[in-house]
Design a protein around this motif. Structure first.
Motif, PDB file in Angstrom:
ATOM      1  N   ARG A  13       0.666  -1.237   0.148  1.00 18.80           N
ATOM      2  CA  ARG A  13      -0.067  -0.046  -0.109  1.00 18.80           C
ATOM      3  C   ARG A  13       0.801   1.082   0.015  1.00 18.80           C
ATOM      4  N   LEU A  14       0.482   2.075  -0.831  1.00 17.66           N
ATOM      5  CA  LEU A  14       1.391   3.284  -1.044  1.00 17.66           C
ATOM      6  C   LEU A  14       1.589   4.112   0.447  1.00 17.66           C
ATOM      7  N   ALA A  15       2.531   4.903   0.432  1.00 22.22           N
ATOM      8  CA  ALA A  15       2.753   5.533   1.738  1.00 22.22           C
ATOM      9  C   ALA A  15       1.811   6.636   1.697  1.00 22.22           C
ATOM     10  N   GLN A  16       1.893   7.016   2.775  1.00 22.56           N
ATOM     11  CA  GLN A  16       0.759   8.446   3.051  1.00 22.56           C
ATOM     12  C   GLN A  16       1.402   9.410   2.141  1.00 22.56           C
ATOM     13  N   ILE A  17       0.325  10.296   1.754  1.00 23.96           N
ATOM     14  CA  ILE A  17       0.600  11.413   0.791  1.00 23.96           C
ATOM     15  C   ILE A  17       1.363  12.560   1.502  1.00 23.96           C
ATOM     16  N   LEU A  43      -8.732  19.461  -1.107  1.00 29.25           N
ATOM     17  CA  LEU A  43      -7.531  18.633  -1.126  1.00 29.25           C
ATOM     18  C   LEU A  43      -7.100  18.168   0.240  1.00 29.25           C
ATOM     19  N   ASN A  44      -7.052  19.099   1.220  1.00 29.68           N
ATOM     20  CA  ASN A  44      -6.815  18.752   2.612  1.00 29.68           C
ATOM     21  C   ASN A  44      -7.644  17.746   3.208  1.00 29.68           C
ATOM     22  N   LYS A  45      -8.746  17.846   2.962  1.00 36.35           N
ATOM     23  CA  LYS A  45      -9.918  16.607   3.479  1.00 36.35           C
ATOM     24  C   LYS A  45      -9.569  15.538   2.943  1.00 36.35           C
ATOM     25  N   ASP A  54      -6.263  13.769   3.921  1.00 33.99           N
ATOM     26  CA  ASP A  54      -6.409  13.161   5.346  1.00 33.99           C
ATOM     27  C   ASP A  54      -7.406  11.799   5.274  1.00 33.99           C
ATOM     28  N   TYR A  55      -8.233  11.908   4.760  1.00 33.94           N
ATOM     29  CA  TYR A  55      -9.081  10.510   4.068  1.00 33.94           C
ATOM     30  C   TYR A  55      -8.402   9.414   3.721  1.00 33.94           C
ATOM     31  N   VAL A  56      -7.608   9.938   2.491  1.00 35.54           N
ATOM     32  CA  VAL A  56      -6.725   8.834   1.966  1.00 35.54           C
ATOM     33  C   VAL A  56      -5.763   8.278   2.861  1.00 35.54           C
ATOM     34  N   ASN A  57      -5.141   9.050   3.586  1.00 41.03           N
ATOM     35  CA  ASN A  57      -4.032   8.654   4.581  1.00 41.03           C
ATOM     36  C   ASN A  57      -4.734   7.812   5.662  1.00 41.03           C
ATOM     37  N   ASP A  58      -5.939   8.122   6.069  1.00 41.60           N
ATOM     38  CA  ASP A  58      -6.504   7.230   6.996  1.00 41.60           C
ATOM     39  C   ASP A  58      -7.576   6.028   6.419  1.00 41.60           C
ATOM     40  N   GLY A  59      -7.310   5.921   4.883  1.00 39.28           N
ATOM     41  CA  GLY A  59      -8.083   4.710   4.396  1.00 39.28           C
ATOM     42  C   GLY A  59      -9.369   4.843   4.049  1.00 39.28           C
ATOM     43  N   GLU A  60      -9.764   5.942   4.268  1.00 42.40           N
ATOM     44  CA  GLU A  60     -11.290   6.383   4.235  1.00 42.40           C
ATOM     45  C   GLU A  60     -11.578   6.750   2.787  1.00 42.40           C
ATOM     46  N   PHE A  61     -11.437   5.733   1.599  1.00 37.32           N
ATOM     47  CA  PHE A  61     -11.667   6.279   0.421  1.00 37.32           C
ATOM     48  C   PHE A  61     -12.946   6.779  -0.152  1.00 37.32           C
ATOM     49  N   ASP A  62     -13.907   6.056   0.422  1.00 33.60           N
ATOM     50  CA  ASP A  62     -15.313   6.597   0.202  1.00 33.60           C
ATOM     51  C   ASP A  62     -15.561   7.963   0.795  1.00 33.60           C
ATOM     52  N   LYS A  63     -14.960   8.500   1.726  1.00 34.75           N
ATOM     53  CA  LYS A  63     -15.090   9.915   2.163  1.00 34.75           C
ATOM     54  C   LYS A  63     -14.240  10.947   1.088  1.00 34.75           C
ATOM     55  N   ALA A  64     -12.939  10.211   0.794  1.00 30.67           N
ATOM     56  CA  ALA A  64     -11.897  10.725   0.006  1.00 30.67           C
ATOM     57  C   ALA A  64     -12.423  11.195  -1.389  1.00 30.67           C
ATOM     58  N   LEU A  65     -13.243  10.371  -2.012  1.00 28.61           N
ATOM     59  CA  LEU A  65     -13.585  10.327  -3.427  1.00 28.61           C
ATOM     60  C   LEU A  65     -14.517  11.519  -3.685  1.00 28.61           C
ATOM     61  N   PRO A  66     -15.514  12.189  -2.829  1.00 28.12           N
ATOM     62  CA  PRO A  66     -16.324  13.188  -3.123  1.00 28.12           C
ATOM     63  C   PRO A  66     -15.497  14.532  -3.172  1.00 28.12           C
ATOM     64  N   TRP A 114      -5.214   2.184  -6.941  1.00 31.28           N
ATOM     65  CA  TRP A 114      -4.308   1.269  -6.726  1.00 31.28           C
ATOM     66  C   TRP A 114      -4.638   0.231  -5.523  1.00 31.28           C
ATOM     67  N   ASP A 115      -4.923   0.995  -4.434  1.00 36.96           N
ATOM     68  CA  ASP A 115      -5.207   0.166  -3.326  1.00 36.96           C
ATOM     69  C   ASP A 115      -6.427  -0.649  -3.455  1.00 36.96           C
ATOM     70  N   GLN A 116      -7.181  -0.077  -4.242  1.00 33.35           N
ATOM     71  CA  GLN A 116      -8.546  -0.718  -4.580  1.00 33.35           C
ATOM     72  C   GLN A 116      -8.214  -1.922  -5.667  1.00 33.35           C
ATOM     73  N   GLU A 117      -7.112  -2.053  -6.080  1.00 38.51           N
ATOM     74  CA  GLU A 117      -6.842  -3.070  -7.385  1.00 38.51           C
ATOM     75  C   GLU A 117      -7.497  -2.638  -8.592  1.00 38.51           C
ATOM     76  N   LYS A 118      -7.677  -1.372  -8.855  1.00 35.44           N
ATOM     77  CA  LYS A 118      -8.252  -0.805  -9.946  1.00 35.44           C
ATOM     78  C   LYS A 118      -7.140  -0.483 -10.667  1.00 35.44           C
ATOM     79  N   GLU A 119      -6.335  -1.326 -11.399  1.00 35.23           N
ATOM     80  CA  GLU A 119      -4.907  -1.004 -11.802  1.00 35.23           C
ATOM     81  C   GLU A 119      -4.929  -0.039 -13.006  1.00 35.23           C
ATOM     82  N   ALA A 120      -5.738  -0.351 -14.174  1.00 32.70           N
ATOM     83  CA  ALA A 120      -5.666   0.485 -15.392  1.00 32.70           C
ATOM     84  C   ALA A 120      -6.013   1.936 -14.820  1.00 32.70           C
TER      85      ALA A 120
END
Length: 420
Positions: free
Chosen positions: A5-9, A52-54, A57-69, A97-103
């Motif tokens: 898993r990628l390092a924190q941003i 982008l700040n929010k 933070d969401y990506v670093n915490d693994g909360e992708f569903d909150k980061a995407l909006p 990448w974390d979700q294995e959506k490689e393309a």
């Protein structure tokens, strides 16, 4: 193997302090001092900064569903700044990448690089990450192009970068280039990774340069003499080079030192002994492994023990092993071998039972021979009618037709079959 898993941003610091880039630049370490590219000016709206700040933070915490909006809020803006768009695409690539959506991850990361608006440290690190993604997804030609661009634009090259190039060459079956490149990577650092030596060794083996491959493993073994993985690799190299005595020496020494604790290692050593025409040593190795509970009494292992004991002319051992294998078999072939051994051990009634069982189970490779043996057993027991019936059946098989007809002719002429 997927990248971890990628390092924190870490670029979030740039987002938080975008209005103080001069101060940041003075404190930030320059990772690519030879790059001709100048750091672009970081500009974006307060709305983009907040989103982008929010998202970071969401990506670093693994909360992708909150980061995407939050990311979509930036990318969907009417007039998004190049920096904000590149940063958002970078975040998007990390999520995908974390979700294995490689393309999707590769497309977003490539877009972030294409926008050419991130600071040098982030821009080139992202370009290198793109090359890694491409290797992971077997897009090797694209990875070569990306890595070449990275080297050209950064004006630098390190051991990890060289090793990644060697890895790509190996995946493309360019084994000489892979070997040469990995040698360069290993020589350029005091702490080469184990995987680099593995690729170098594998490349040399593919080139049939087994001596050189063995030297690579021996050099590693000099540092870690009890590494069973390296020991097994060295043995494999010797086997591929048809140097069976050397392979046996390596594995038998490891066994004596108590380093071999896996069933497959015992069976490999036993097979090497058998191939080297040392069936007694093969049998001894299997028996030792079984007595220690390391080699499980599976069908394959019992069958192997029967085979090597038979080769060693240890009939009791072979009969016992084949008997054990018989109870586990799904066809009649091991029962035929058991019947054969029992027949020549002058245990006719037991041999007949084994051969009848072999024929009943079926899928025999030597069915005609089984009927010949059955006929012989009946003949020696003075059951000529049963013997003739078995031989007539044997005569229907091409491999035993002549043999069976000779027996039939002899017995019907009054000649008694003599045991050899």
């Amino acid at each position: 193997m997927k990248l971890p898993r990628l390092a924190q941003i870490v670029l979030c610091a740039t987002v938080l302090l975008f209005s103080s880039t001069a101060v940041l630049a003075a404190k930030e370490k320059v990772d690519f001092p030879n790059a001709a590219r100048k750091d672009p000016k970081v500009t974006m709206s307060s709305r983009e900064q907040s989103a982008l700040n929010k998202a970071t933070d969401y990506v670093n915490d693994g909360e992708f569903d909150k980061a995407l909006p939050e990311i979509e809020k930036v990318l969907g803006g009417k007039k998004v700044s190049p920096y904000a768009e590149a940063f958002a695409q970078q975040l998007l690539g990390s999520i995908y990448w974390d979700q294995e959506k490689e393309a999707e991850a590769i497309a977003a990361t490539a877009r972030a690089v294409e926008l050419d608006s991130l600071p040098n440290n982030a821009h080139f690190a992202l370009m290198y990450r793109l090359a890694q993604f491409q290797v992971q997804t077997e897009q090797y030609e694209d990875a070569l192009a990306t890595l070449d661009r990275f080297k050209t634009e950064t004006g630098s090259e390190n051991a990890d970068q060289i090793a990644l190039l060697g890895n790509i060459y190996y995946r493309l079956d360019k084994f000489q280039e892979a070997a040469d490149t990995m040698k360069r990577a290993i020589a350029s650092t005091d702490e080469p990774k184990e995987s680099w030596n593995q690729i170098l060794m594998a490349s040399l083996a593919e080139l049939d340069q087994y001596g050189a491959a063995a030297d690579v493993v021996k050099e590693q073994l000099a540092k870690n003499p009890n590494d069973i993985k390296l020991i097994k690799q060295l043995a494999t190299i010797y086997v591929n080079d048809d140097k069976y005595p050397e392979a046996i020496a390596v594995l038998s020494k490891a066994k004596d030192q108590g380093l071999i604790v896996a069933s497959e290692d015992y069976t490999q050593l036993a097979k090497l002994y058998a191939n080297a025409d040392k069936p007694k040593e093969a049998a001894s190795t299997l028996k030792e492994g079984m007595s220690k509970g390391i080699v499980k009494p599976t069908y394959e292992n019992n069958k192997l023990l029967g085979d090597v004991c038979s080769q060693a002319e240890d009939d009791p051992c072979a009969i016992e092993a084949y008997t054990n294998a018989s109870a586990q078999s799904e066809d009649g072939n091991v029962d035929y071998q058991l019947g054969f051994m029992l027949f020549y051990a002058e245990r006719g009634p037991e041999a007949k039972v084994a051969l009848d069982r072999a024929i009943k189970k079926g899928k025999l490779r030597q069915e005609g021979e089984a009927y010949v043996l059955l006929g012989d057993i009946e003949s020696y027991a003075n059951n000529d009618a049963a013997a003739l019936a078995a031989w007539r059946k044997a005569a229907t098989f091409p491999s035993t037709k002549v043999m069976a007809e000779q027996r039939i002719k002899a017995v019907t002429s009054g000649v008694k079959l003599k045991r050899k």
